[in-house]
Design a protein around this motif. Structure first.
Motif, PDB file in Angstrom:
ATOM      1  N   SER A  13       0.846  -1.249   0.066  1.00  0.00           N
ATOM      2  CA  SER A  13      -0.027  -0.055  -0.103  1.00  0.00           C
ATOM      3  C   SER A  13       0.805   1.128  -0.031  1.00  0.00           C
ATOM      4  N   TYR A  14       0.194   2.166  -0.281  1.00  0.00           N
ATOM      5  CA  TYR A  14       1.016   3.710  -0.048  1.00  0.00           C
ATOM      6  C   TYR A  14       1.433   3.821   1.176  1.00  0.00           C
ATOM      7  N   GLU A  15       0.935   3.391   2.229  1.00  0.00           N
ATOM      8  CA  GLU A  15       1.130   3.533   3.598  1.00  0.00           C
ATOM      9  C   GLU A  15       2.467   2.844   4.012  1.00  0.00           C
ATOM     10  N   ASP A  16       2.542   1.453   3.539  1.00  0.00           N
ATOM     11  CA  ASP A  16       3.678   0.557   3.502  1.00  0.00           C
ATOM     12  C   ASP A  16       4.731   1.293   3.041  1.00  0.00           C
ATOM     13  N   LYS A  19       6.194   4.017   4.683  1.00  0.00           N
ATOM     14  CA  LYS A  19       7.010   3.786   6.028  1.00  0.00           C
ATOM     15  C   LYS A  19       8.173   2.933   5.791  1.00  0.00           C
ATOM     16  N   THR A 406       1.288  14.651   4.589  1.00  0.00           N
ATOM     17  CA  THR A 406       0.915  13.322   4.149  1.00  0.00           C
ATOM     18  C   THR A 406      -0.596  13.240   3.883  1.00  0.00           C
ATOM     19  N   ILE A 410      -2.187   8.593   6.839  1.00  0.00           N
ATOM     20  CA  ILE A 410      -0.683   8.203   6.901  1.00  0.00           C
ATOM     21  C   ILE A 410       0.060   8.962   7.655  1.00  0.00           C
TER      22      ILE A 410
END
Length: 570
Positions: A13-16, A19, A406, A410
């Motif tokens: 994902s974009y969050e992954d 991070k 962000t 996020i």
């Protein structure tokens, strides 16, 4: 190859992605040794480059051959006295020698200066004086050679003029002959430090003289993100970027990141005027899987009957270099079924904002921040803008702990005191110019943007291009996008012209399409004005419209609004 530099290569994902994306930077990193030669050692038959010209000539170069050719070129430059830190300018259009020579210069620690073939003799003199250029390597083209010859006597630093042929005039050195006569190359791996001068670009000069942007040896690593997570490339990709080697988009789109990600770099070396029909045939016949071009190229392609071409191998399309008009995004999607993934960056940076595989692209939006930069949008007081408010895009670093913007959900990213990977070292030899954009822990892009409630960023204009009319601020791009939706308009530029009552009013300078030029007049002006009023807030419509045959542009093809504004003052 990519696993050598990334701790995690797949993201859910974009969050992954935000991070866990993290680059490992080797000591004394050198793209020539750590990528090209590394491939040659482990996968010598892996295809690195496919070069095709518009006469049908084609060349395939694998990594074993790439190492051999770049080693010979490196040895040749050493015989000429080119050493670590020396500046070498390359005027090579899309010839395959550019890729060979770039790696050769990296291997010996010289500073590569890619340049466009459109430079005049005065442009060449200016660059030689500013950067102490020691050698120029050029295509065997009459006009290019003539301009270099005319400039040569005024450039005291210039010791070597080298032609790759087929024309090698008297007094010039023959590149391929020099390669054949050069002794065996002895590796200089470990010669450079990561912070050494590596790659220099002269900016396009949309206002004022071009500035010298200097990058260091870690710069190619920042483009892993460009190729792997914007272009979405992998080992089986065949990627074509439409770009001349004289501009930064060449190293963005057809060199560093693409090779690290294992894709085959496809080079289409067309001469003369751009033909959308020829480009579509190249994409079809060579089974291109990934394609990147500026919006202008897409605008011409969607005017063709795309049903005549088999584009079934094409899976991914991207764009950068100028803002993408939403109508182009929608038309391309309707005709091909493929989204266009936009991104934003500058000569001074790598990709700053983008649309990634785990992000739904919004027509006309530049995308979301990438993990390498902590970005913010500030007003004239230095305060963060709220969603929808226009402000200057900045990159936070130099003062640790300050949070950037962000999307909702996020976790905010915090700035560090270190220079972000991919951000330029500064404007070479111009510390005062560097301080104008680097201060208070920030890098100021001088681009006006806004972000929406979902965290997507939208381009408004260059800071100098904002139009102030009757208390309103009007960004040129929004009005240009509106006009581009009208079938009469091929190209346009929005500027402000002085007005005694409103301060400024909006002016549109327009290039009309075929079948419309004879209609240029008051009726068409009224039609275009009414059209814009329906697409945007009414106060933004162009009160002044001028029809022209072409727009003033830089040698990189960017519109020079400053030239239009200056002409209106006369």
């Amino acid at each position: 190859m990519i696993e050598r530099f990334l701790k995690q290569t797949e993201f859910s994902s974009y969050e992954d992605f935000m991070k866990n994306y993290q680059i490992t930077i080797p000591e004394h990193f050198n793209f020539g040794y750590d990528v090209v030669d590394a491939y040659a050692e482990t996968e010598p038959t892996k295809e690195a480059l496919v070069w095709l010209n518009d006469r049908g000539d084609i060349k395939h170069i694998n990594y074993g051959e790439y190492k051999e050719l770049s080693d010979k070129a490196a040895s040749y430059f050493l015989t000429l006295g080119i050493r670590r830190g020396d500046s070498v300018m390359l005027i090579l259009k899309r010839r395959v020698e550019w890729w060979i020579i770039m790696v050769a210069l990296h291997k010996i620690g010289a500073v590569a200066i890619p340049a466009t073939h459109l430079l005049t003799d005065k442009d060449i003199i200016y660059r030689c004086h500013e950067a102490d250029i020691k050698a120029i390597v050029a295509v065997g083209n009459d006009e290019v050679l003539r301009n270099i010859y005319a400039a040569r006597g005024f450039c005291s630093s210039l010791k070597h003029c080298i032609s790759i042929g087929p024309e090698v005039p008297h007094g010039w050195q023959n590149f391929w002959q020099g390669l054949m006569m050069a002794p065996a190359f002895k590796s200089q791996k470990g010669l450079n430090n990561n912070e050494d001068n590596f790659l220099l670009y002269f900016t396009s000069g949309t206002s004022g003289e071009p500035k010298m942007v200097m990058h260091d040896y870690t710069y190619p690593l920042a483009h892993i993100l460009t190729a792997g997570y914007w272009h979405n490339l992998h080992e089986d990709s065949v990627h074509l970027t439409v770009a001349d080697t004289g501009w930064g988009k060449a190293v963005w789109g057809k060199f560093y990141g693409q090779m690290i990600c294992g894709a085959t770099v496809f080079i289409y070396d067309f001469r003369g005027k751009f033909s959308p029909q020829n480009l579509l045939r190249v994409i079809q016949d060579n089974k291109i899987t990934s394609f990147c071009a500026p919006p202008t190229v897409y605008r011409y392609m969607i005017r063709e009957d795309l049903s005549k071409y088999n584009l079934s191998h094409l899976k991914y399309c991207t764009t950068a270099g100028e803002p993408l008009n939403p109508t182009v995004f929608v038309d391309w999607k309707q005709k091909t079924g493929i989204d266009i993934y936009e991104a934003y960056g500058q000569t001074e940076t790598t990709l700053v904002l983008g649309t990634y595989p785990y992000v739904n692209p919004k027509p006309g939006a530049m995308g979301l921040p990438n993990p390498q930069y902590v970005v913010d949008v500030l007003n004239e007081k230095g305060e963060r803008c709220k969603p929808g408010e226009h402000g200057q895009l900045v990159i936070r670093y130099g003062i640790a702990g300050q949070e950037g913007i962000t999307p909702p959900g996020i976790p905010p990213r915090k700035s560090t005191a270190e220079k972000p990977l991919g951000l330029f070292k500064g404007y070479y030899r111009y510390p005062d110019l560097t301080k104008e954009v680097h201060h208070n822990g920030l890098y100021y892009t001088k681009d006006v943007v806004y972000y929406d409630e979902q965290g997507y960023f939208w381009f408004v204009s260059r800071a100098d291009d904002v139009i102030k009319s009757s208390g309103y601020r009007v960004g040129p791009f929004e009005v240009e996008s509106a006009l581009m939706g009208h079938p009469a308009v091929v190209e346009c530029a929005i500027t402000g012209v002085p007005d005694p009552i409103r301060g400024q009013v909006v002016k549109a300078t327009i290039v009309l399409g075929k079948g419309w030029k004879e209609k240029a007049g008051p009726a068409l002006i009224s039609e275009l004005q009414d059209y814009v009023k329906k697409q945007t807030a009414p106060y933004k419509y162009p009160r002044v419209i001028e029809f022209v045959d072409e727009l003033p542009k830089t040698i990189s093809g960017k519109i020079r609004r400053v030239e239009i504004r200056d002409a209106d003052k006369e």
